[in-house]
Design a protein around this motif. Structure first.
Motif, PDB file in Angstrom:
ATOM      1  N   LEU A  48       0.845  -1.188   0.000  1.00 40.39           N
ATOM      2  CA  LEU A  48       0.000   0.000   0.000  1.00 40.39           C
ATOM      3  C   LEU A  48       0.882   1.239   0.000  1.00 40.39           C
ATOM      4  CD1 LEU A  48      -2.479  -1.213   2.734  1.00 40.39           C
ATOM      5  CD2 LEU A  48      -2.868  -1.189   0.278  1.00 40.39           C
ATOM      6  N   ARG A  49       0.451   2.263  -0.692  1.00 38.47           N
ATOM      7  CA  ARG A  49       1.195   3.517  -0.786  1.00 38.47           C
ATOM      8  C   ARG A  49       0.303   4.638  -0.267  1.00 38.47           C
ATOM      9  NH1 ARG A  49       2.703   6.725  -5.673  1.00 38.47           N
ATOM     10  NH2 ARG A  49       4.716   7.609  -5.185  1.00 38.47           N
ATOM     11  N   VAL A  50       0.822   5.440   0.673  1.00 39.18           N
ATOM     12  CA  VAL A  50       0.036   6.476   1.334  1.00 39.18           C
ATOM     13  C   VAL A  50       0.818   7.787   1.301  1.00 39.18           C
ATOM     14  CG1 VAL A  50      -1.000   7.158   3.545  1.00 39.18           C
ATOM     15  CG2 VAL A  50      -0.957   4.751   2.892  1.00 39.18           C
ATOM     16  N   GLU A  51       0.104   8.894   1.118  1.00 39.67           N
ATOM     17  CA  GLU A  51       0.779  10.188   1.160  1.00 39.67           C
ATOM     18  C   GLU A  51       1.310  10.435   2.567  1.00 39.67           C
ATOM     19  OE1 GLU A  51      -0.721  13.805  -0.587  1.00 39.67           O
ATOM     20  OE2 GLU A  51      -2.029  12.618  -1.913  1.00 39.67           O
ATOM     21  N   LYS A  52       2.563  10.849   2.646  1.00 35.60           N
ATOM     22  CA  LYS A  52       3.233  11.049   3.932  1.00 35.60           C
ATOM     23  C   LYS A  52       2.526  12.091   4.790  1.00 35.60           C
ATOM     24  CE  LYS A  52       7.903  11.647   5.848  1.00 35.60           C
ATOM     25  NZ  LYS A  52       7.402  11.602   7.164  1.00 35.60           N
ATOM     26  N   LYS A  53       1.995  13.154   4.178  1.00 34.58           N
ATOM     27  CA  LYS A  53       1.333  14.205   4.965  1.00 34.58           C
ATOM     28  C   LYS A  53       0.108  13.640   5.688  1.00 34.58           C
ATOM     29  CE  LYS A  53      -1.620  16.110   1.340  1.00 34.58           C
ATOM     30  NZ  LYS A  53      -1.962  17.260   0.533  1.00 34.58           N
ATOM     31  N   HIS A  54      -0.589  12.688   5.070  1.00 32.83           N
ATOM     32  CA  HIS A  54      -1.741  12.065   5.727  1.00 32.83           C
ATOM     33  C   HIS A  54      -1.273  11.090   6.808  1.00 32.83           C
ATOM     34  CE1 HIS A  54      -4.313  13.947   2.859  1.00 32.83           C
ATOM     35  NE2 HIS A  54      -3.869  13.252   1.847  1.00 32.83           N
ATOM     36  N   TRP A  55      -0.225  10.348   6.506  1.00 32.21           N
ATOM     37  CA  TRP A  55       0.296   9.360   7.450  1.00 32.21           C
ATOM     38  C   TRP A  55       0.860  10.037   8.703  1.00 32.21           C
ATOM     39  CZ3 TRP A  55      -0.752   4.552   7.988  1.00 32.21           C
ATOM     40  CH2 TRP A  55       0.056   3.724   8.780  1.00 32.21           C
ATOM     41  N   ASP A  56       1.419  11.226   8.559  1.00 28.23           N
ATOM     42  CA  ASP A  56       2.018  11.944   9.681  1.00 28.23           C
ATOM     43  C   ASP A  56       0.984  12.580  10.613  1.00 28.23           C
ATOM     44  OD1 ASP A  56       4.526  11.198   8.868  1.00 28.23           O
ATOM     45  OD2 ASP A  56       4.996  13.102   7.886  1.00 28.23           O
ATOM     46  N   SER A  57      -0.263  12.649  10.178  1.00 28.44           N
ATOM     47  CA  SER A  57      -1.333  13.181  11.027  1.00 28.44           C
ATOM     48  C   SER A  57      -1.920  12.021  11.832  1.00 28.44           C
ATOM     49  CB  SER A  57      -2.421  13.814  10.159  1.00 28.44           C
ATOM     50  OG  SER A  57      -3.600  13.999  10.913  1.00 28.44           O
ATOM     51  N   PRO A  58      -1.794  12.043  13.173  1.00 31.10           N
ATOM     52  CA  PRO A  58      -2.255  10.911  13.991  1.00 31.10           C
ATOM     53  C   PRO A  58      -3.718  10.522  13.764  1.00 31.10           C
ATOM     54  CG  PRO A  58      -0.936  12.391  15.324  1.00 31.10           C
ATOM     55  CD  PRO A  58      -1.155  13.078  14.011  1.00 31.10           C
ATOM     56  N   SER A  59      -4.618  11.494  13.661  1.00 31.71           N
ATOM     57  CA  SER A  59      -6.035  11.153  13.477  1.00 31.71           C
ATOM     58  C   SER A  59      -6.280  10.550  12.095  1.00 31.71           C
ATOM     59  CB  SER A  59      -6.922  12.378  13.695  1.00 31.71           C
ATOM     60  OG  SER A  59      -6.595  13.396  12.769  1.00 31.71           O
ATOM     61  N   THR A  60      -5.620  11.110  11.082  1.00 30.85           N
ATOM     62  CA  THR A  60      -5.777  10.565   9.734  1.00 30.85           C
ATOM     63  C   THR A  60      -5.135   9.186   9.645  1.00 30.85           C
ATOM     64  OG1 THR A  60      -5.701  12.819   8.875  1.00 30.85           O
ATOM     65  CG2 THR A  60      -5.436  11.051   7.280  1.00 30.85           C
ATOM     66  N   ARG A  61      -3.984   9.003  10.309  1.00 31.18           N
ATOM     67  CA  ARG A  61      -3.330   7.694  10.322  1.00 31.18           C
ATOM     68  C   ARG A  61      -4.258   6.640  10.924  1.00 31.18           C
ATOM     69  NH1 ARG A  61       2.495   5.773  12.532  1.00 31.18           N
ATOM     70  NH2 ARG A  61       3.089   7.697  11.530  1.00 31.18           N
ATOM     71  N   ASP A  62      -4.895   6.975  12.046  1.00 35.43           N
ATOM     72  CA  ASP A  62      -5.830   6.029  12.676  1.00 35.43           C
ATOM     73  C   ASP A  62      -6.961   5.660  11.728  1.00 35.43           C
ATOM     74  OD1 ASP A  62      -4.271   6.084  14.952  1.00 35.43           O
ATOM     75  OD2 ASP A  62      -5.614   7.439  16.064  1.00 35.43           O
ATOM     76  N   ALA A  63      -7.474   6.653  10.996  1.00 37.65           N
ATOM     77  CA  ALA A  63      -8.555   6.395  10.037  1.00 37.65           C
ATOM     78  C   ALA A  63      -8.059   5.510   8.888  1.00 37.65           C
ATOM     79  CB  ALA A  63      -9.107   7.708   9.496  1.00 37.65           C
TER      80      ALA A  63
END
Length: 161
Positions: A48-63
């Motif tokens: 899976l490939r995820v944008e780093k800016k989304h991954w670095d946000s704890p709430s977005t990472r949890d989602a």
């Protein structure tokens, strides 16, 4: 262009591991090879490939993690059981602690810290030469000391004047 990270999901042990993005020849992706070696005879989901800016946000990472678990067949364990981990960063921090958090680390980018696939026996059996990467990568690149070394090199080059 957006910066990305990759996630490796192991169906066998239920882990999710983070690694840097890579878009080159898959046969030269030795960081992925190093992670896969930690899961012998296991089955993985497609990468899976995820944008780093989304991954670095704890709430977005949890989602993101919740959505991945739902779509890949959540087994019923609490999602904290499946916390994503950055294996290279964890290994580098263990090394950093073992070296007393010394910014003048004597192991910085030595051969013992080079990340290479453990395929020497297979290559020898196949009559292939020793593994040689076009771009060496080191565990040190995931260590807090790395930023100090890079900063020092930039200062010496006069880039901060």
């Amino acid at each position: 262009m957006a910066e990305h990270i990759r996630l490796l999901l192991c169906k066998t042990c239920g882990t999710m591991e983070e690694l840097p993005d890579y878009e080159g020849d898959p046969r030269a992706d030795f960081l992925l090879e190093a992670l896969v070696q930690k899961h012998p005879n296991h089955v993985a989901h497609p990468m899976l490939r995820v944008e780093k800016k989304h991954w670095d946000s704890p709430s977005t990472r949890d989602a993101i993690i919740a959505q991945i678990r739902d779509k890949t067949g959540h087994t019923g364990f609490d999602t904290t059981f499946y916390e994503a981990k950055n294996t290279f960063q964890e290994d580098a921090h263990a090394c950093w602690k073992a070296h007393a958090r010394n910014p003048g680390c004597g192991d910085y980018k030595t051969g013992s810290k080079r990340l290479t696939p453990d395929t020497a026996a297979e290559r020898k059996a196949a009559g292939l030469p020793k593994y040689k990467s076009a771009q060496d990568r080191y565990l040190c690149e995931f260590c807090p000391v790395h930023s100090l070394v890079v900063q020092s090199a930039r200062e010496k080059a006069g880039l901060y004047k």
